[in-house]
Design a protein around this motif. Structure first.
Motif, short mmCIF file in Angstrom:
data_model
loop_
_atom_site.label_atom_id
_atom_site.label_comp_id
_atom_site.label_asym_id
_atom_site.label_seq_id
_atom_site.Cartn_x
_atom_site.Cartn_y
_atom_site.Cartn_z
N GLY A 159 0.78 -1.22 0.00
CA GLY A 159 0.00 0.00 0.00
C GLY A 159 0.82 1.28 0.00
N HIS A 160 2.15 1.17 -0.08
CA HIS A 160 2.99 2.35 -0.05
C HIS A 160 3.42 2.72 -1.47
CE1 HIS A 160 3.31 2.43 4.27
NE2 HIS A 160 3.50 1.13 4.24
N PRO A 161 3.54 4.02 -1.75
CA PRO A 161 3.93 4.45 -3.10
C PRO A 161 5.43 4.43 -3.33
CG PRO A 161 3.48 6.36 -1.76
CD PRO A 161 3.19 5.15 -0.91
N TRP A 162 6.07 3.29 -3.10
CA TRP A 162 7.47 3.13 -3.41
C TRP A 162 7.74 1.68 -3.75
CZ3 TRP A 162 7.44 5.67 1.74
CH2 TRP A 162 7.16 4.79 2.75
N TYR A 219 15.05 2.38 -1.33
CA TYR A 219 13.74 2.34 -1.95
C TYR A 219 13.77 3.20 -3.21
CZ TYR A 219 12.96 7.14 -0.64
OH TYR A 219 13.07 8.51 -0.55
N ILE A 220 12.81 3.02 -4.07
CA ILE A 220 12.66 3.87 -5.24
C ILE A 220 11.29 4.50 -5.13
CG2 ILE A 220 12.60 4.00 -7.75
CD1 ILE A 220 14.23 1.40 -7.84
N GLY A 221 11.26 5.79 -4.89
CA GLY A 221 9.99 6.50 -4.76
C GLY A 221 9.36 6.72 -6.13
N ILE A 222 8.07 6.52 -6.23
CA ILE A 222 7.40 6.66 -7.53
C ILE A 222 7.36 8.11 -7.99
CG2 ILE A 222 6.06 4.56 -7.28
CD1 ILE A 222 3.61 6.34 -6.66
N ASP A 223 7.61 9.05 -7.08
CA ASP A 223 7.62 10.45 -7.47
C ASP A 223 9.03 11.00 -7.62
OD1 ASP A 223 8.25 10.36 -4.79
OD2 ASP A 223 6.93 12.01 -4.21
N GLU A 224 10.03 10.13 -7.60
CA GLU A 224 11.41 10.58 -7.78
C GLU A 224 11.69 10.84 -9.25
OE1 GLU A 224 14.16 8.90 -4.31
OE2 GLU A 224 13.47 7.32 -5.66
N ALA A 225 12.71 11.64 -9.50
CA ALA A 225 13.13 11.96 -10.86
C ALA A 225 13.55 10.68 -11.59
CB ALA A 225 14.28 12.95 -10.84
N PRO A 226 13.32 10.61 -12.89
CA PRO A 226 13.71 9.42 -13.65
C PRO A 226 15.19 9.06 -13.49
CG PRO A 226 12.37 10.87 -15.01
CD PRO A 226 12.65 11.60 -13.73
N GLU A 227 16.04 10.07 -13.42
CA GLU A 227 17.48 9.82 -13.27
C GLU A 227 17.79 9.11 -11.96
OE1 GLU A 227 16.11 12.87 -13.87
OE2 GLU A 227 16.63 13.12 -15.98
N ILE A 228 17.10 9.50 -10.90
CA ILE A 228 17.30 8.87 -9.59
C ILE A 228 16.76 7.44 -9.62
CG2 ILE A 228 16.73 9.01 -7.13
CD1 ILE A 228 18.64 11.23 -8.18
N ALA A 233 14.97 -0.70 -14.83
CA ALA A 233 14.98 0.76 -14.74
C ALA A 233 14.07 1.36 -15.82
CB ALA A 233 16.41 1.29 -14.90
N GLU A 234 14.18 0.86 -17.03
CA GLU A 234 13.34 1.35 -18.13
C GLU A 234 11.86 1.15 -17.82
OE1 GLU A 234 14.70 -0.71 -21.61
OE2 GLU A 234 16.71 0.21 -21.50
N GLU A 235 11.52 0.00 -17.32
CA GLU A 235 10.12 -0.32 -17.03
C GLU A 235 9.55 0.59 -15.95
OE1 GLU A 235 6.48 -2.05 -17.67
OE2 GLU A 235 8.31 -2.18 -18.88
N ILE A 236 10.31 0.81 -14.90
CA ILE A 236 9.86 1.67 -13.80
C ILE A 236 9.67 3.11 -14.29
CG2 ILE A 236 10.53 2.65 -11.56
CD1 ILE A 236 9.60 -0.32 -11.52
N ILE A 237 10.63 3.59 -15.06
CA ILE A 237 10.53 4.97 -15.58
C ILE A 237 9.35 5.08 -16.54
CG2 ILE A 237 11.67 6.72 -17.00
CD1 ILE A 237 14.33 5.66 -15.73
N ARG A 238 9.17 4.09 -17.39
CA ARG A 238 8.03 4.08 -18.33
C ARG A 238 6.70 4.16 -17.57
NH1 ARG A 238 9.27 -0.25 -20.66
NH2 ARG A 238 10.41 0.68 -22.38
N MET A 239 6.59 3.38 -16.49
CA MET A 239 5.34 3.32 -15.74
C MET A 239 5.02 4.64 -15.04
SD MET A 239 5.28 -0.58 -14.10
CE MET A 239 6.03 -0.03 -12.63
N TYR A 240 6.03 5.30 -14.47
CA TYR A 240 5.76 6.46 -13.64
C TYR A 240 6.06 7.81 -14.28
CZ TYR A 240 5.00 2.98 -10.10
OH TYR A 240 4.50 1.91 -9.40
N HIS A 241 6.80 7.81 -15.39
CA HIS A 241 7.13 9.08 -16.04
C HIS A 241 6.82 9.09 -17.53
CE1 HIS A 241 9.04 10.87 -12.56
NE2 HIS A 241 9.62 9.72 -12.33
#
Length: 167
Positions: free
Chosen positions: A6-9, A24-33, A77-85
């Motif tokens: 239930g957490h956004p990370w 952790y990788i926050g879903i609102d972090e910059a794509p580079e991070i 990394a590509e998949e996570i960035i694609r999903m959130y950015h």
């Protein structure tokens, strides 16, 4: 996209997920991070991360991991960035990661006025946002993850004069 517990990370590393451990990788972090953090996930955890946080099938992610685990990190990394950015943020994040990994300074370097003439390195790392706490800063130094004037910081110095700083 899935949210873990239930957490956004996104889960990261073998220890509990925590900002203070920077694992952790926050879903609102910059794509580079996001890209950089995805590349730091332990190899043995990649299958679980793909399974828990992406829509990539187990068959596909397992094949990537078996073929080339470093490439699997990049795919994650590509998949996570694609999903959130979005797709358009993947290439710039990858290019920045590759340049920083080669030791090239990023194009845009933020300047921070520390507000004091003298500070120790842990205070500086927290003030500029490279660490969330002095404890995290100490861990970064112990793991040889901090450079000052292109030299790895081996110990916590009592004070550093602001004019001499180039992180």
């Amino acid at each position: 996209p899935k949210q873990i517990f239930g957490h956004p990370w996104i889960l990261f590393n073998k220890e509990k997920m925590s900002k203070s451990l920077d694992n952790y990788i926050g879903i609102d972090e910059a794509p580079e991070i996001m890209y950089e953090k995805a590349m730091k996930i332990p190899d043995e955890c990649m299958a679980q991360y793909f399974d828990l946080t992406t829509d990539v099938s187990t068959e596909v992610s397992s094949a990537w991991i078996k073929e080339d685990v470093r490439m699997a990190h990049r795919k994650f990394a590509e998949e996570i960035i694609r999903m959130y950015h979005g797709e358009e943020f993947i290439k710039p994040a990858e290019e920045r990661y590759n340049n920083v990994a080669k030791g090239v300074a990023p194009d845009q370097i933020k300047t921070v006025n520390l507000g004091q003439d003298e500070m120790n390195i842990c205070e500086i790392l927290v003030t500029v946002g490279f660490a969330t706490s002095k404890g995290e800063a100490k861990r970064m130094i112990a793991q040889k993850g901090v450079k000052l004037d292109s030299e790895v910081v081996e110990e916590i110095t009592p004070e550093i004069i602001e004019e001499d700083i180039c992180l």
